[in-house]
Design a protein around this motif. Structure first.
Motif, PDB file in Angstrom:
ATOM      1  N   LEU A 157       0.843  -1.200   0.000  1.00 35.72           N
ATOM      2  CA  LEU A 157       0.000   0.000   0.000  1.00 35.72           C
ATOM      3  C   LEU A 157       0.874   1.244   0.000  1.00 35.72           C
ATOM      4  CD1 LEU A 157      -2.752  -0.943   2.601  1.00 35.72           C
ATOM      5  CD2 LEU A 157      -2.746  -1.296   0.132  1.00 35.72           C
ATOM      6  N   MET A 158       0.474   2.209  -0.828  1.00 35.59           N
ATOM      7  CA  MET A 158       1.316   3.387  -0.948  1.00 35.59           C
ATOM      8  C   MET A 158       0.719   4.649  -0.347  1.00 35.59           C
ATOM      9  SD  MET A 158       3.735   2.641  -4.058  1.00 35.59           S
ATOM     10  CE  MET A 158       2.752   1.410  -4.667  1.00 35.59           C
ATOM     11  N   ASN A 159      -0.454   4.494   0.253  1.00 37.59           N
ATOM     12  CA  ASN A 159      -1.107   5.678   0.825  1.00 37.59           C
ATOM     13  C   ASN A 159      -1.511   5.498   2.280  1.00 37.59           C
ATOM     14  OD1 ASN A 159      -1.468   7.920  -1.255  1.00 37.59           O
ATOM     15  ND2 ASN A 159      -2.013   6.085  -2.427  1.00 37.59           N
ATOM     16  N   GLY A 160      -0.782   4.701   2.988  1.00 38.64           N
ATOM     17  CA  GLY A 160      -1.095   4.560   4.404  1.00 38.64           C
ATOM     18  C   GLY A 160      -1.489   3.149   4.762  1.00 38.64           C
ATOM     19  N   PRO A 161      -1.571   2.895   6.079  1.00 37.72           N
ATOM     20  CA  PRO A 161      -1.806   1.537   6.557  1.00 37.72           C
ATOM     21  C   PRO A 161      -3.223   1.046   6.281  1.00 37.72           C
ATOM     22  CG  PRO A 161      -1.920   3.083   8.369  1.00 37.72           C
ATOM     23  CD  PRO A 161      -1.503   3.872   7.173  1.00 37.72           C
ATOM     24  N   CYS A 162      -3.372  -0.246   6.140  1.00 35.10           N
ATOM     25  CA  CYS A 162      -4.714  -0.806   6.025  1.00 35.10           C
ATOM     26  C   CYS A 162      -5.290  -0.961   7.422  1.00 35.10           C
ATOM     27  CB  CYS A 162      -4.684  -2.146   5.282  1.00 35.10           C
ATOM     28  SG  CYS A 162      -4.052  -3.539   6.225  1.00 35.10           S
ATOM     29  N   TRP A 180       3.801   0.539   7.619  1.00 27.86           N
ATOM     30  CA  TRP A 180       3.196   1.857   7.776  1.00 27.86           C
ATOM     31  C   TRP A 180       3.284   2.387   9.207  1.00 27.86           C
ATOM     32  CZ3 TRP A 180       2.500   5.712   4.744  1.00 27.86           C
ATOM     33  CH2 TRP A 180       2.566   5.460   3.371  1.00 27.86           C
ATOM     34  N   ALA A 181       3.295   1.487  10.158  1.00 29.89           N
ATOM     35  CA  ALA A 181       3.503   1.927  11.542  1.00 29.89           C
ATOM     36  C   ALA A 181       4.919   2.513  11.654  1.00 29.89           C
ATOM     37  CB  ALA A 181       3.318   0.762  12.498  1.00 29.89           C
ATOM     38  N   VAL A 184       4.993   5.950   9.771  1.00 24.28           N
ATOM     39  CA  VAL A 184       4.325   7.008  10.536  1.00 24.28           C
ATOM     40  C   VAL A 184       5.192   7.434  11.726  1.00 24.28           C
ATOM     41  CG1 VAL A 184       2.343   7.483  12.036  1.00 24.28           C
ATOM     42  CG2 VAL A 184       1.991   6.419   9.799  1.00 24.28           C
ATOM     43  N   LEU A 196       2.445  13.118   4.330  1.00 25.79           N
ATOM     44  CA  LEU A 196       1.674  11.941   3.939  1.00 25.79           C
ATOM     45  C   LEU A 196       0.273  12.281   3.455  1.00 25.79           C
ATOM     46  CD1 LEU A 196       2.580   9.188   6.567  1.00 25.79           C
ATOM     47  CD2 LEU A 196       3.333   9.359   4.211  1.00 25.79           C
ATOM     48  N   SER A 197      -0.152  13.534   3.646  1.00 27.34           N
ATOM     49  CA  SER A 197      -1.487  13.875   3.155  1.00 27.34           C
ATOM     50  C   SER A 197      -1.501  14.030   1.633  1.00 27.34           C
ATOM     51  CB  SER A 197      -2.049  15.108   3.865  1.00 27.34           C
ATOM     52  OG  SER A 197      -1.078  16.096   3.939  1.00 27.34           O
ATOM     53  N   ILE A 199      -1.433  12.598  -1.944  1.00 25.78           N
ATOM     54  CA  ILE A 199      -1.779  11.289  -2.500  1.00 25.78           C
ATOM     55  C   ILE A 199      -0.637  10.773  -3.378  1.00 25.78           C
ATOM     56  CG2 ILE A 199      -3.344  10.077  -4.088  1.00 25.78           C
ATOM     57  CD1 ILE A 199      -5.494  12.145  -3.123  1.00 25.78           C
ATOM     58  N   THR A 200      -0.235   9.560  -3.125  1.00 26.67           N
ATOM     59  CA  THR A 200       0.740   8.918  -4.008  1.00 26.67           C
ATOM     60  C   THR A 200      -0.055   8.274  -5.139  1.00 26.67           C
ATOM     61  OG1 THR A 200       2.147   8.472  -2.117  1.00 26.67           O
ATOM     62  CG2 THR A 200       2.609   7.222  -4.121  1.00 26.67           C
TER      63      THR A 200
ATOM     64  N   ASP B 127      -3.704   0.859  -4.730  1.00 26.70           N
ATOM     65  CA  ASP B 127      -4.283   0.677  -3.399  1.00 26.70           C
ATOM     66  C   ASP B 127      -5.658   1.355  -3.351  1.00 26.70           C
ATOM     67  OD1 ASP B 127      -3.869   3.414  -2.970  1.00 26.70           O
ATOM     68  OD2 ASP B 127      -2.013   3.093  -1.841  1.00 26.70           O
ATOM     69  N   ILE B 129      -6.838   4.036  -2.036  1.00 23.92           N
ATOM     70  CA  ILE B 129      -6.910   5.480  -2.313  1.00 23.92           C
ATOM     71  C   ILE B 129      -6.693   5.747  -3.804  1.00 23.92           C
ATOM     72  CG2 ILE B 129      -5.708   7.678  -1.874  1.00 23.92           C
ATOM     73  CD1 ILE B 129      -5.589   6.836   1.085  1.00 23.92           C
ATOM     74  N   PRO B 168      -1.537   2.932  13.136  1.00 21.76           N
ATOM     75  CA  PRO B 168      -1.330   3.940  14.176  1.00 21.76           C
ATOM     76  C   PRO B 168      -2.449   4.987  14.155  1.00 21.76           C
ATOM     77  CG  PRO B 168       0.252   4.198  12.363  1.00 21.76           C
ATOM     78  CD  PRO B 168      -0.583   3.032  12.022  1.00 21.76           C
ATOM     79  N   ARG B 172      -4.886   8.072  11.214  1.00 14.43           N
ATOM     80  CA  ARG B 172      -6.211   7.698  10.735  1.00 14.43           C
ATOM     81  C   ARG B 172      -7.006   8.861  10.135  1.00 14.43           C
ATOM     82  NH1 ARG B 172      -6.326   2.812   8.949  1.00 14.43           N
ATOM     83  NH2 ARG B 172      -4.564   1.897  10.030  1.00 14.43           N
ATOM     84  N   LEU B 174      -5.841  11.748   9.169  1.00 19.08           N
ATOM     85  CA  LEU B 174      -5.072  12.257   8.026  1.00 19.08           C
ATOM     86  C   LEU B 174      -5.348  11.405   6.793  1.00 19.08           C
ATOM     87  CD1 LEU B 174      -1.430  13.457   8.076  1.00 19.08           C
ATOM     88  CD2 LEU B 174      -2.043  11.730   6.415  1.00 19.08           C
ATOM     89  N   ARG B 175      -5.405  10.096   7.022  1.00 23.22           N
ATOM     90  CA  ARG B 175      -5.623   9.182   5.904  1.00 23.22           C
ATOM     91  C   ARG B 175      -7.045   9.325   5.364  1.00 23.22           C
ATOM     92  NH1 ARG B 175      -6.302   3.394   5.174  1.00 23.22           N
ATOM     93  NH2 ARG B 175      -5.349   2.866   3.170  1.00 23.22           N
ATOM     94  N   LYS B 178      -7.081  12.085   3.062  1.00 24.80           N
ATOM     95  CA  LYS B 178      -6.511  11.674   1.787  1.00 24.80           C
ATOM     96  C   LYS B 178      -7.573  10.991   0.910  1.00 24.80           C
ATOM     97  CE  LYS B 178      -1.998   9.693   1.071  1.00 24.80           C
ATOM     98  NZ  LYS B 178      -0.816   9.137   1.698  1.00 24.80           N
TER      99      LYS B 178
END
Lengths: 231, 307, 154
Positions: A157-162, A180-181, A184, A196-197, A199-200, B127, B129, B168, B172, B174-175, B178
């Motif tokens: 995943l390239m936009n944050g944790p699942c 992702w942990a 972050v 990180l806000s 978008i990749t 993914d 997003i 984490p 959340r 922030l995501r 996104k």
């Protein structure tokens, strides 16, 4: 380095026992460092095959040899060629690259893989190796505080944790850190979390294996036709 | 209002929206889908159709959507990134729109190691997003990811899921931002048992102004027993089940625990409804669809506005 | 197999080797089957050293080192215990009974213990040679976790 793990003994025994004379060929580079296919592991396999053939009443001869690198023409010297020629089959304990390179060099010889090549990784501590790179052909780790989501997130995943990130661990394997942990945490420490806000966008996988087998050419390093070493 | 989506229309009217979910069967029997559908008919405003949830092979999500559509539902088509690359995803989105599907929920998908085909190769070309971004680009720009023009843009109301309880925690909200930026117009959350923690997350959501940019539907799942509550707490990653809830269920005799679970669910909905920015509920009664009507009614959300 | 087994005992210079010596001076007899190889520390013992002893004809191999906490090189015996456990697995893969290999803790002052331990181990090997199952040995070291690379972790 390339990290590998020796194949199961029974598999290797089945291969070896089909021949009269088997050469175990070790590699002195990555697989030596990850203790899968260096001189030491070649010796262990040698002893094991000898003990097992005695126990099982099979009759075949095992010899050993280890060279510095099996992914480089240079190290297949005369002595190595002689030993390979003298054997009916070779079990190489090099990574998948070495196994293929050895097969290409000695096309008349039966060459078996002695290890499973698993990943590109690092020695995290003595006796523990972890994957760090997926060889995608376009490095993006600097966007993620030096932690690669392609190689280290189970879903790349390239936009944050699942939703499965739990207490810093990946839901797929409780022993594995959630990439992702880590990202972050590190970005928070660096004060760059807000980055990180952004978008990749979908990654270009054409540079990866998906684009087909890859090659790199350095014209300045290539030898002229006339000066190439005879295969 | 961009699409023909029932939930988009209701949300625009300011209605408190109720959605539920229907897991397709592990076989090709359309009747099984209809049977579940009948339990939800007239009870909710939209029905999610899961896409091989927990990586267990089931009837295709899109096919099941069509069966429900024929029954008069406005299905919410769930689409995961696990099984398709961007070629298949864009193609399926066009196909779904052509078949009259109005809602798309974009998900990463559970990892295949949890399902019945752990030896499968996963795709994750894009993914969740990036999937939202893809759907929005197709719809609003009329362009494929490759840049070519789409002839007949797919008019889908785009949603996403969010788990306010996963780690984490600091990423959340922030995501979620996104996801909204990528084009998510509604959000269905993971089931909520810890209202306090959810409220904290909502506070952050409001601070970022996200509740005004997307409709948040709070997810709930009725607990059948104390055993189920314990199981979820222990085994489902990112699931926050407070001990007080488990204690409350355990205090009730076994045969009455299901009833108590429904009661808790109803109370939860009433609490969630009061939180600023919560625009609806998403009731995931896993293999317990027959209880949804009762829950909706008891929560005072019945009857639903006509479609 | 022959009934008078050949047993190789890799003995640490700082403890078991001295204990073997002491057993002699104390006139505590131990079997003549035992061939002692003096090593500077059991940490010197690698998996292949053990395997090779078997290849070359040993019927049993004992590795004898210091009590945990009293290794002259601090960690040598701890590592040896792990490597012996790994070597047992490697032996098992080949079909050699892993009971033919054992690690023992014997302090320098424990001459009598060395004598009884080696006698017990010899008896075990004799039984194995005769086709019997070895009985569990209470003096054997505890088996560490069975992670493949555990043998090389500190």
């Amino acid at each position: 380095m390339i990290v590998a793990e020796r194949k199961l003994f029974d598999d290797l025994y089945a291969k070896a026992s089909k021949h009269k004379k088997v050469l175990l060929l070790g590699c002195g580079t990555c697989v030596t460092v990850c203790m899968a296919g260096g001189e030491k592991e070649v010796d262990i396999l040698d002893s094991q095959l000898k003990l097992a053939s005695r126990e099982r009443g099979d009759d075949f001869e095992v010899t050993t040899h280890t060279i510095v690198r099996q992914c480089d023409d240079e190290f297949f010297d005369e002595e190595t060629s002689r030993k390979i020629a003298a054997a009916d089959a070779v079990i190489t304990l090099a990574c998948g690259v070495g196994v293929q390179f050895c097969s290409e060099k000695y096309p008349e010889k039966r060459v078996y893989a002695g290890v499973n090549t698993v990943f590109y990784g690092a020695t995290v501590e003595q006796g523990l190796w972890e994957e760090r790179c997926a060889g995608c052909g376009e490095c993006i780790v600097d966007q993620f505080a030096g932690i690669c989501p392609v190689a280290r997130c189970a879903k790349s995943l390239m936009n944050g944790p699942c939703g499965g990130s739990s207490n810093g661990k990946c839901e797929v394997d409780k022993e594995t850190d959630c990439a992702w942990a880590l990202i972050v945490k590190r970005m928070k420490e660096l004060g760059t979390l807000e980055e990180l806000s952004e978008i990749t966008l979908p990654k270009d996988w054409s540079t990866s294996r998906d684009g087909g087998p890859r090659r790199i050419v350095h014209e300045s390093l290539r030898l002229d036709e006339g000066t190439k070493k005879e295969g | 209002m961009k699409t023909k989506s029932n939930i988009e229309r209701l949300l625009e009217k300011g209605e408190f929206v109720v959605t539920s979910e229907c897991g397709p069967p592990r076989g090709s029997d359309a009747e099984a889908v209809r049977k579940k559908g009948n339990l939800l008919k007239g009870v909710v405003d939209g029905v999610n159709v899961t896409d091989n949830q927990t990586s267990v092979v089931r009837m295709s999500s899109l096919s099941s959507c069509i069966i429900l559509k024929e029954m008069g539902f406005d299905p919410i088509w769930q689409l995961v990134c696990r099984d398709r690359n961007r070629i298949a995803i864009q193609s399926d989105i066009l196909g779904a729109a052509a078949l009259g599907i109005n809602n798309l929920l974009c998900l990463s998908g559970d990892h295949q190691s949890f399902g019945d085909n752990p030896k499968a190769k996963n795709v994750y070309d894009i993914d969740s997003i990036q999937l939202i971004y893809t759907a929005k680009t197709l719809r609003d720009e009329g362009k494929f990811l490759g840049g070519d023009e789409v002839k007949g843009a797919p008019m889908l109301f785009i949603g996403a899921a969010e788990n306010p309880f996963a780690d984490p925690f600091e990423i959340r909200a922030l995501r979620l931002g996104k996801k909204v930026k990528a084009g998510a117009e509604f959000i269905q959350t993971q089931c909520i048992y810890n209202v306090e923690k959810f409220s904290k997350w909502m506070e952050e959501v409001r601070e970022r102004g996200l509740h005004e940019k997307c409709a948040i539907l709070a997810g709930v799942t009725p607990l059948k027993s104390a055993g189920m509550a314990k199981y979820m707490k222990k085994n489902v990653p990112g699931m926050d089940v407070p001990d007080s809830l488990i204690e409350r269920l355990s205090a009730v005799p076994k045969e009455n625990q299901a009833e108590e679970g429904i009661k808790i669910c109803v109370e939860m909905i009433q609490q969630l409804k009061e939180i600023e920015g919560v625009r609806g509920v998403h009731i995931m009664a896993i293999e317990w669809e027959e209880k949804v009507a009762e829950i909706v009614k008891a929560a005072g959300l019945s009857p639903r506005p006509s479609a | 197999m022959k009934n008078e087994p050949t047993i190789i005992a890799f003995c640490c210079h700082y403890c078991a080797f001295t204990a073997a010596d002491l057993a002699g001076t104390m006139r505590k007899q131990y079997p003549t089957n035992i061939r002692i190889v003096r090593i500077p520390c059991t940490g010197k013992v690698s998996e292949n050293m053990v395997l090779q002893a078997f290849v070359e004809g040993a019927d049993g191999v004992m590795v004898a080192g210091c009590e945990i906490g009293s290794c002259h090189f601090i960690q040598g015996n701890v590592r040896a215990v792990k490597r012996v456990a790994h070597a047992k697995k490697l032996l098992e893969e080949t079909g050699v009974n892993p009971d033919r290999l054992e690690f023992y803790h014997v302090a320098a002052s424990q001459g009598p213990l060395f004598a009884t331990t080696s006698a017990e181990f010899t008896e075990r090997i004799k039984q194995l040679n005769a086709g019997g199952k070895a009985s569990a040995d209470t003096t054997s070291a505890e088996t560490p976790q069975e992670t493949v690379h555990d043998s090389s972790r500190t």
